[in-house]
Write an enzyme that holds these catalytic residues in place. Structure first.
Site, PDB file in Angstrom:
ATOM      1  N   ASP A  41      -5.011   3.409  -1.448  1.00  0.00           N
ATOM      2  CA  ASP A  41      -5.995   3.752  -0.418  1.00  0.00           C
ATOM      3  C   ASP A  41      -6.570   5.130  -0.654  1.00  0.00           C
ATOM      4  OD1 ASP A  41      -5.984   1.476   1.430  1.00  0.00           O
ATOM      5  OD2 ASP A  41      -3.866   1.965   1.638  1.00  0.00           O
TER       6      ASP A  41
ATOM      7  N   MET B  46      -9.155   7.925   0.399  1.00  0.00           N
ATOM      8  CA  MET B  46      -9.926   8.340   1.592  1.00  0.00           C
ATOM      9  C   MET B  46     -10.537   9.713   1.359  1.00  0.00           C
ATOM     10  SD  MET B  46      -7.201   7.355   4.530  1.00  0.00           S
ATOM     11  CE  MET B  46      -6.344   5.771   4.524  1.00  0.00           C
TER      12      MET B  46
ATOM     13  N   PHE C 209      -5.886   5.115   8.580  1.00  0.00           N
ATOM     14  CA  PHE C 209      -4.478   5.412   8.857  1.00  0.00           C
ATOM     15  C   PHE C 209      -3.620   4.161   8.709  1.00  0.00           C
ATOM     16  CE2 PHE C 209      -7.198   8.271  11.163  1.00  0.00           C
ATOM     17  CZ  PHE C 209      -6.656   9.513  10.862  1.00  0.00           C
ATOM     18  N   GLY C 210      -2.403   4.346   8.222  1.00  0.00           N
ATOM     19  CA  GLY C 210      -1.431   3.264   8.208  1.00  0.00           C
ATOM     20  C   GLY C 210      -0.763   3.154   9.573  1.00  0.00           C
ATOM     21  N   GLY C 211      -0.006   2.091   9.755  1.00  0.00           N
ATOM     22  CA  GLY C 211       0.823   1.950  10.942  1.00  0.00           C
ATOM     23  C   GLY C 211       0.107   1.555  12.217  1.00  0.00           C
TER      24      GLY C 211
ATOM     25  N   HIS D  56      -8.758   0.729  -3.215  1.00  0.00           N
ATOM     26  CA  HIS D  56      -9.574   0.550  -2.013  1.00  0.00           C
ATOM     27  C   HIS D  56     -10.262   1.876  -1.704  1.00  0.00           C
ATOM     28  CE1 HIS D  56      -9.408  -0.374   2.637  1.00  0.00           C
ATOM     29  NE2 HIS D  56     -10.648  -0.316   2.177  1.00  0.00           N
TER      30      HIS D  56
ATOM     31  N   ASP E 151      -6.131  -6.402   5.239  1.00  0.00           N
ATOM     32  CA  ASP E 151      -5.529  -5.064   5.195  1.00  0.00           C
ATOM     33  C   ASP E 151      -5.489  -4.457   6.596  1.00  0.00           C
ATOM     34  OD1 ASP E 151      -4.786  -2.470   4.545  1.00  0.00           O
ATOM     35  OD2 ASP E 151      -6.551  -2.038   3.318  1.00  0.00           O
ATOM     36  N   GLY E 152      -4.264  -4.171   7.063  1.00  0.00           N
ATOM     37  CA  GLY E 152      -4.122  -3.462   8.331  1.00  0.00           C
ATOM     38  C   GLY E 152      -3.242  -4.203   9.320  1.00  0.00           C
TER      39      GLY E 152
ATOM     40  N   SER F  55       0.860  -1.188   0.000  1.00  0.00           N
ATOM     41  CA  SER F  55       0.000   0.000   0.000  1.00  0.00           C
ATOM     42  C   SER F  55       0.894   1.233   0.000  1.00  0.00           C
ATOM     43  CB  SER F  55      -0.880   0.024   1.257  1.00  0.00           C
ATOM     44  OG  SER F  55      -1.305   1.351   1.500  1.00  0.00           O
TER      45      SER F  55
ATOM     46  N   HIS G 275      -1.612  -1.600  -3.904  1.00  0.00           N
ATOM     47  CA  HIS G 275      -2.845  -1.247  -3.198  1.00  0.00           C
ATOM     48  C   HIS G 275      -2.916   0.270  -3.017  1.00  0.00           C
ATOM     49  CE1 HIS G 275      -6.132  -2.268  -0.367  1.00  0.00           C
ATOM     50  NE2 HIS G 275      -5.676  -1.274   0.387  1.00  0.00           N
TER      51      HIS G 275
ATOM     52  N   MET H   4     -12.211   4.046   0.395  1.00  0.00           N
ATOM     53  CA  MET H   4     -12.753   4.323   1.737  1.00  0.00           C
ATOM     54  C   MET H   4     -13.494   5.648   1.642  1.00  0.00           C
ATOM     55  SD  MET H   4      -9.419   3.080   3.872  1.00  0.00           S
ATOM     56  CE  MET H   4      -8.397   3.251   2.426  1.00  0.00           C
TER      57      MET H   4
ATOM     58  N   MET I 243     -10.788  -5.673   6.725  1.00  0.00           N
ATOM     59  CA  MET I 243      -9.974  -4.689   7.441  1.00  0.00           C
ATOM     60  C   MET I 243      -9.636  -5.235   8.828  1.00  0.00           C
ATOM     61  SD  MET I 243      -9.460  -2.291   5.367  1.00  0.00           S
ATOM     62  CE  MET I 243      -8.454  -1.386   6.548  1.00  0.00           C
TER      63      MET I 243
HETATM   64  C1  DX5 Z   1      -5.787   1.728   6.205  1.00  0.00           C
HETATM   65  C2  DX5 Z   1      -5.498   1.337   4.783  1.00  0.00           C
HETATM   66  C3  DX5 Z   1      -4.369   0.389   4.656  1.00  0.00           C
HETATM   67  C4  DX5 Z   1      -3.051   0.915   5.173  1.00  0.00           C
HETATM   68  C5  DX5 Z   1      -2.340  -0.231   5.767  1.00  0.00           C
HETATM   69  O1  DX5 Z   1      -6.928   2.480   6.272  1.00  0.00           O
HETATM   70  O2  DX5 Z   1      -6.630   0.733   4.171  1.00  0.00           O
HETATM   71  O3  DX5 Z   1      -4.235  -0.136   3.340  1.00  0.00           O
HETATM   72  O4  DX5 Z   1      -2.239   1.500   4.200  1.00  0.00           O
HETATM   73  O5  DX5 Z   1      -1.232   0.231   6.435  1.00  0.00           O
HETATM   74  P1  DX5 Z   1      -0.409  -0.714   7.440  1.00  0.00           P
HETATM   75  O6  DX5 Z   1       0.072  -1.886   6.623  1.00  0.00           O
HETATM   76  O7  DX5 Z   1       0.688   0.164   7.902  1.00  0.00           O
HETATM   77  O8  DX5 Z   1      -1.340  -1.153   8.532  1.00  0.00           O
HETATM   78 ZN    ZN Z   2      -6.352  -0.336   2.170  1.00  0.00          ZN
END
Ligand code: DX5
Ligand code: ZN
Length: 230
Positions: free
Chosen positions: A39, A41, A147-149, A70, A176-177, A12, A37, A72, A141
């Site tokens: 994302d 938003m 958010f990532g991380g 994806h 994912d996540g 992603s 991937h 969102m 999910m």
């Molecule tokens: C979160 C996204 C994910 C995100 C995953 O809302 O849909 O795709 O980038 O990030 P990590 O792998 O850091 O959890």
């Molecule tokens: Zn995603």
């Protein structure tokens, strides 16, 4: 059953360095990424903004990887066609954002791309049973989207197992996540075949090596690395 499935790794780009996006995508493509991937938003369906159609179009210019998009966003049907025109190879919408999921599946299918449906951590597997036979991808999910991380939510494993039991071998069960080399093996064991990873790959100084490490952790052979001439 899950052992027989090939494992796809989908980096992603959310955690990539956006000032060097083409270069970073090149690294994971050469490192054996199976798809990319993206994302999207809208600051409404999720409490964050990321990027939209022009960025997807720019990414399509610099990679041949399938762009796994994806959404969102609220009202995904309104924007699906624009993302496909920009180069999306799959469109995944959230079941929580779909007023008429069956119509949305048909609309995306008619655009000629893969159709995916995603579930938030709080949404039960049953919520997608009405359309599960009609989609190509179910995206579970394992963090709250936005958010990532974030840390992987173990309580979602049971839902992955349930959904795996309702999918054919041709359909993808994507997760994912919070996926990293610590969590990957149990996610695959639960039945996932497609792993999205943002921070585990792009927060690394060496994204291609991080990808190979994730693939190893998922119980697969290391990705084939393209040789660079010295
Ligand atoms: C979160 C996204 C994910 C995100 C995953 O809302 O849909 O795709 O980038 O990030 P990590 O792998 O850091 O959890
Ligand atoms: Zn995603």
């Amino acid at each position: 059953m899950s052992a027989a499935r090939p494992i796809r790794i989908a980096p992603s780009v959310l955690d990539a360095d956006f000032a060097r996006l083409a270069e970073q995508i090149g690294l994971v493509e050469a490192g054996g990424a199976d798809l990319l991937h993206l994302d999207v938003m809208d600051g409404h369906f999720v409490p964050n903004l990321s990027f939209g159609v022009p960025v997807v179009a720019a990414i399509a210019e610099c990679t041949d990887l399938l762009l796994d998009t994806h959404l969102m966003i609220s009202d995904p049907g309104r924007y699906a066609s624009a993302f496909v025109q920009a180069g999306a190879g799959s469109i995944t919408f959230h079941i929580e954002a779909a007023e008429h999921p069956g119509e949305l599946v048909r609309l995306i299918r008619e655009l000629g791309v893969k159709v995916g449906v995603s579930l938030n951590p709080g949404t039960p597997a049953e919520a997608v049973f009405g359309i599960i036979e009609d989609v190509d991808i179910v995206l579970v999910m394992t963090v709250w989207p936005g958010f990532g991380g974030q840390s992987f939510m173990d309580e979602c494993l049971e839902k992955i197992e349930t959904l795996a039991g309702h999918l054919s071998d041709a359909q993808w069960l994507e997760v994912d996540g919070g996926i990293n080399s610590e969590t990957a093996a149990r996610i695959v064991a639960a039945g996932a075949d497609t792993l999205v990873a943002g921070s585990a790959i792009f927060a690394s100084e060496h994204p291609a090596e991080a990808l190979a490490e994730l693939r190893r952790a998922a119980g697969q052979a290391p990705a084939r690395r393209l040789e660079r001439s010295a």
